[in-house]
Design a protein around this motif. Structure first.
Motif, PDB file in Angstrom:
ATOM      1  N   LYS A 163     -15.871   3.558   8.621  1.00 43.81           N
ATOM      2  CA  LYS A 163     -14.801   2.813   8.822  1.00 43.81           C
ATOM      3  C   LYS A 163     -14.040   3.088   7.417  1.00 43.81           C
ATOM      4  O   LYS A 163     -14.399   2.667   6.232  1.00 43.81           O
ATOM      5  CB  LYS A 163     -15.032   1.157   8.717  1.00 43.81           C
ATOM      6  CG  LYS A 163     -13.829   0.379   9.055  1.00 43.81           C
ATOM      7  CD  LYS A 163     -14.165  -1.155   9.039  1.00 43.81           C
ATOM      8  CE  LYS A 163     -13.071  -1.948   9.119  1.00 43.81           C
ATOM      9  NZ  LYS A 163     -13.508  -3.424   9.269  1.00 43.81           N
ATOM     10  N   ASP A 181      -1.485  12.046   5.267  1.00 42.65           N
ATOM     11  CA  ASP A 181      -1.410  10.986   6.358  1.00 42.65           C
ATOM     12  C   ASP A 181      -2.471  11.527   7.331  1.00 42.65           C
ATOM     13  O   ASP A 181      -2.548  12.498   7.795  1.00 42.65           O
ATOM     14  CB  ASP A 181      -0.007  10.850   6.904  1.00 42.65           C
ATOM     15  CG  ASP A 181       1.083  10.429   6.205  1.00 42.65           C
ATOM     16  OD1 ASP A 181       0.763   9.810   5.228  1.00 42.65           O
ATOM     17  OD2 ASP A 181       2.085  10.733   6.080  1.00 42.65           O
ATOM     18  N   GLY A 221     -11.431   5.508   1.820  1.00 38.34           N
ATOM     19  CA  GLY A 221     -10.086   5.088   1.968  1.00 38.34           C
ATOM     20  C   GLY A 221      -9.016   5.789   2.440  1.00 38.34           C
ATOM     21  O   GLY A 221      -9.414   7.045   2.367  1.00 38.34           O
ATOM     22  N   ALA A 222      -8.022   5.445   2.636  1.00 39.47           N
ATOM     23  CA  ALA A 222      -6.901   6.223   3.408  1.00 39.47           C
ATOM     24  C   ALA A 222      -6.843   7.575   2.282  1.00 39.47           C
ATOM     25  O   ALA A 222      -6.426   7.012   1.018  1.00 39.47           O
ATOM     26  CB  ALA A 222      -5.911   5.247   3.634  1.00 39.47           C
ATOM     27  N   SER A 260      -7.878   5.026  -6.817  1.00 35.46           N
ATOM     28  CA  SER A 260      -6.351   5.385  -6.815  1.00 35.46           C
ATOM     29  C   SER A 260      -6.256   6.351  -8.266  1.00 35.46           C
ATOM     30  O   SER A 260      -5.617   7.138  -8.262  1.00 35.46           O
ATOM     31  CB  SER A 260      -5.485   4.469  -6.837  1.00 35.46           C
ATOM     32  OG  SER A 260      -5.472   3.606  -5.508  1.00 35.46           O
ATOM     33  N   GLN A 318     -11.096   2.338   4.862  1.00 33.41           N
ATOM     34  CA  GLN A 318     -10.217   1.243   4.074  1.00 33.41           C
ATOM     35  C   GLN A 318      -8.696   1.832   4.252  1.00 33.41           C
ATOM     36  O   GLN A 318      -8.398   3.101   4.074  1.00 33.41           O
ATOM     37  CB  GLN A 318     -10.593   1.075   3.025  1.00 33.41           C
ATOM     38  CG  GLN A 318     -12.144   0.352   2.792  1.00 33.41           C
ATOM     39  CD  GLN A 318     -12.365  -0.899   3.584  1.00 33.41           C
ATOM     40  OE1 GLN A 318     -11.677  -1.801   3.652  1.00 33.41           O
ATOM     41  NE2 GLN A 318     -13.586  -0.746   4.347  1.00 33.41           N
ATOM     42  N   ASP A 319      -7.872   0.561   4.449  1.00 33.66           N
ATOM     43  CA  ASP A 319      -6.411   1.031   4.284  1.00 33.66           C
ATOM     44  C   ASP A 319      -5.946   1.681   3.079  1.00 33.66           C
ATOM     45  O   ASP A 319      -5.131   2.441   3.198  1.00 33.66           O
ATOM     46  CB  ASP A 319      -5.510  -0.231   4.753  1.00 33.66           C
ATOM     47  CG  ASP A 319      -5.860  -0.919   6.021  1.00 33.66           C
ATOM     48  OD1 ASP A 319      -6.158  -0.193   6.931  1.00 33.66           O
ATOM     49  OD2 ASP A 319      -5.707  -1.836   6.126  1.00 33.66           O
ATOM     50  N   ALA A 320      -6.607   1.361   1.951  1.00 30.30           N
ATOM     51  CA  ALA A 320      -6.289   2.008   0.530  1.00 30.30           C
ATOM     52  C   ALA A 320      -7.495   2.158  -0.251  1.00 30.30           C
ATOM     53  O   ALA A 320      -8.216   1.391  -0.043  1.00 30.30           O
ATOM     54  CB  ALA A 320      -5.156   1.468   0.026  1.00 30.30           C
ATOM     55  N   GLY A 346      -8.798  10.884   4.896  1.00 32.37           N
ATOM     56  CA  GLY A 346      -9.643   9.821   4.204  1.00 32.37           C
ATOM     57  C   GLY A 346      -9.898  10.544   2.851  1.00 32.37           C
ATOM     58  O   GLY A 346      -9.887  11.726   2.532  1.00 32.37           O
TER      59      GLY A 346
END
Length: 613
Positions: A538, A222, A216-217, A548, A540-542, A225
């Motif tokens: 690919k 910024d 994910g991101a 996390s 993921q956005d988060a 990944g």
């Protein structure tokens, strides 16, 4: 002087004898009006060796002896002219502060009314040669150098051993609850992350563990990944034939403090509550010498075992190697085939009698691990704590390592996590990840600095690696800079001068960012098994809640280590993620984590007066 007078008297007697025999001698001159002392003639040269030894004279051919080194109070070692980064400079300041606080006799001679910076200057007057250290007081930690970003074109494979130890987190907690920041080398990021339980899928069928991944991101960079690779050990262990546990307890004089031997006794009291009646317990102790306090005894004889624990008292030096040898001999003598055979070492690691070097102790432990006996190492105490030694012993002994800083931690290790602490389901577990340069510009493994392996070690079944216990969870994080991302701070080099870089390379664009490969052995086997899976390119956005939370804990650890890779990620961002993903917290560990992060922020704020140059 007496010999010279004797010779003079002898000469006078010989002269008088010759005159009496008629030898012609000139008449003596008239005595002078004033007596002038006449020096005696030199003594005759004697070939005999004198009785009293002559003064030592250096041979002209011999080189002059080297001058003695200057006393540390007379020499000043100039600091390096190398320009330090912000993280390195703050880290150096902190280590100097640690040493300033450690030397009590010097502190007493400094005016307590001085400010922190003035006290630091006064301290340097006493010891100008002091430089940043790898220890706090007399505690010892292995020096860690953060992993750097790697290019998959130059190094496509990342290989490391798993780490199920959790000692670093509870040790860091001990420092912060005592209003001190931990030494940077005490902060091992993988152990901080793996201290907590995550919601991973269980292993299925006969699999020893399940593999879970996500891409994910990046939480604080910024355009980048983050890859998470996690293992979940199966929770339902196979039926064991019983446990053969040998408690190896340090009862030397260094264990007298309340957070050492007394806490150790309480901790093993909790362990007894979790054992089956037929599990066998032995107790071996060591101080100036080693001895057996309790022969193998069924756990159902609880009163007898507790009585043996209660009578232990601290005193004497520390013959650790002798105790290790005796404990392993006892475990082997009463070995249970198909059972759980384990030595549980509890100590502060301060061995000082017999073989005590790291190499000697490592060799001793390595010689025992092929006997099918596993090792659990429990660290206690502070001040003279030898973290590096205990971590190494656990690594070399097919075991795990925990630090007991309070009775709640003992309850966690011997209560809720007893199965993962004592029952091994896979040994020599290695992970190797191959990154696809079609999608990955560079990557960096977060933590695991002292668990790195050569790429050839992955397929070498003779190479030792980490063990996985029942229900154990292991997580590794990678920072990923994708191809095309405009991120330069990760590091780059100038174009080559003496060889041409290829203008184009046909990379495999199959949608796979990487392949995760694993090797492991069954506890009683010597041939490894193999698993692998691929991860999509690919992003993921988060990250998920698991990813996390793990990333936020890693960021906190990087803050404590003054990492230059964290950039501008601040405490507010870390705390926001921790509060957001606190989730179900039945034992309060995540709430405690938030409190520790808040406290460490305040402690680092107080360092500003020291970091002023």
């Amino acid at each position: 002087m007496k010999s010279k007078i004797s010779i003079l008297v002898l000469c006078c007697l010989l002269t008088q004898c010759k005159v009496q025999e008629g030898d012609s001698m000139p008449a003596p001159p008239p005595p002078p009006s004033r007596t002038i002392p006449v020096p005696p003639p030199p003594p005759p040269v004697s070939e005999e060796i004198p009785i009293s030894p002559p003064r030592t004279q250096q041979s002209p051919a011999a080189p002059p002896p080297p001058p003695p080194p200057p006393h540390h109070d007379q020499a000043y070692i100039k600091p390096s002219e190398k320009r330090l980064s912000k993280g390195e400079r703050l880290l150096q300041d902190r280590r100097e502060i640690y040493e300033e606080e450690a030397v009590e006799d010097i502190e007493l001679s400094i005016d307590p009314t001085l400010s922190g910076l003035d006290r630091k200057k006064e301290y340097r007057k006493y010891h100008p040669e002091r430089r940043p250290m790898r220890s706090y007081h007399s505690e010892q930690y292995a020096s860690l150098v953060e992993n750097k970003f790697q290019s998959p074109i130059q190094e496509a494979l990342s290989t490391f051993s798993i780490d199920v130890d959790k000692a670093a987190y509870s040790n860091v907690r001990r420092f912060i609850t005592q209003h001190q920041l931990p030494p940077a080398d005490a902060v091992r990021l993988e152990e901080m992350i793996n201290f907590f339980q995550y919601d991973f899928p269980d292993a299925r069928g006969n699999e020893a563990f399940a593999i879970d991944t996500e891409y994910g991101a990046h939480p604080w960079l910024d355009g980048a990944g983050m890859l998470r690779v996690s293992l979940q050990g199966k929770k339902d262990i196979d039926q064991y034939e019983g446990s053969n546990l040998v408690f190896l307890l340090d009862v030397s004089g260094s264990m007298s403090a309340a957070n050492k031997l007394p806490l150790l006794k309480k901790s093993f009291h909790l362990l007894l509550d979790q054992l089956d009646e037929d599990d066998m317990v032995s107790i071996v102790v060591y101080a100036g010498a080693a001895g057996t306090v309790l022969e193998p005894t069924p756990a159902k004889e609880r009163t007898k075992i507790l009585q043996s624990l209660r009578q232990l008292k601290s005193g004497g030096s520390t013959a650790g190697a002798e105790g290790i040898q005796l404990a392993y001999d006892l475990a082997k003598e009463h070995f249970i085939k198909g059972g759980n055979n384990r030595v549980i070492l509890a100590t502060d690691g301060d061995f000082n009698v017999g073989p005590s070097s790291n190499d000697a102790l490592e060799g001793l432990i390595e010689s025992k691990r092929d006997d099918g006996i596993f090792l659990t190492v429990l660290g206690f105490g502070m001040g003279n704590y030898k973290d590096q030694r205990l971590e190494t012993l656990a690594d070399k002994g097919n075991g795990n390592y925990a630090y007991i800083d309070q009775i709640r931690e003992a309850q966690k290790v011997f209560g809720r996590e007893l199965s993962s602490t004592l029952f091994t389901i896979a040994k020599d577990v290695k992970i190797q990840i191959e990154f696809n340069p079609a999608y990955v510009k560079s990557y960096r493994l977060v933590g695991y600095e002292n668990r790195l392996l050569n790429k050839e070690d992955f397929n070498n079944d003779k190479k030792d690696a980490g063990e996985l216990g029942a229900g154990h969870q292991v997580t590794a994080l990678y920072e990923i800079i994708p191809v095309g991302a405009d991120i330069s701070w990760a590091g780059n080099v100038d174009p080559l001068k003496y060889q041409q870089e290829p203008k184009s390379i046909d990379f495999v664009k199959n949608g796979e960012m990487c392949t995760v490969k694993l090797r492991y052995k069954e506890p009683d086997e010597n041939k490894s098994k193999y698993q692998d899976l691929t991860v999509s390119s690919k992003m993921q956005d988060a990250l998920s809640a698991n990813g996390s939370l793990a990333a936020a804990i890693a960021a906190w650890g990087m803050k404590l280590r003054m990492s230059d890779h964290l950039q501008d990620h601040d405490y507010d961002q870390i705390l926001k993620v921790l509060r957001q993903h606190k989730g179900d917290d039945p034992y309060g560990y995540r709430a405690e984590l938030i409190t520790l992060v808040e406290s460490s922020e305040l402690l680092q704020m107080t360092m500003s007066e020291y970091s002023t140059r």
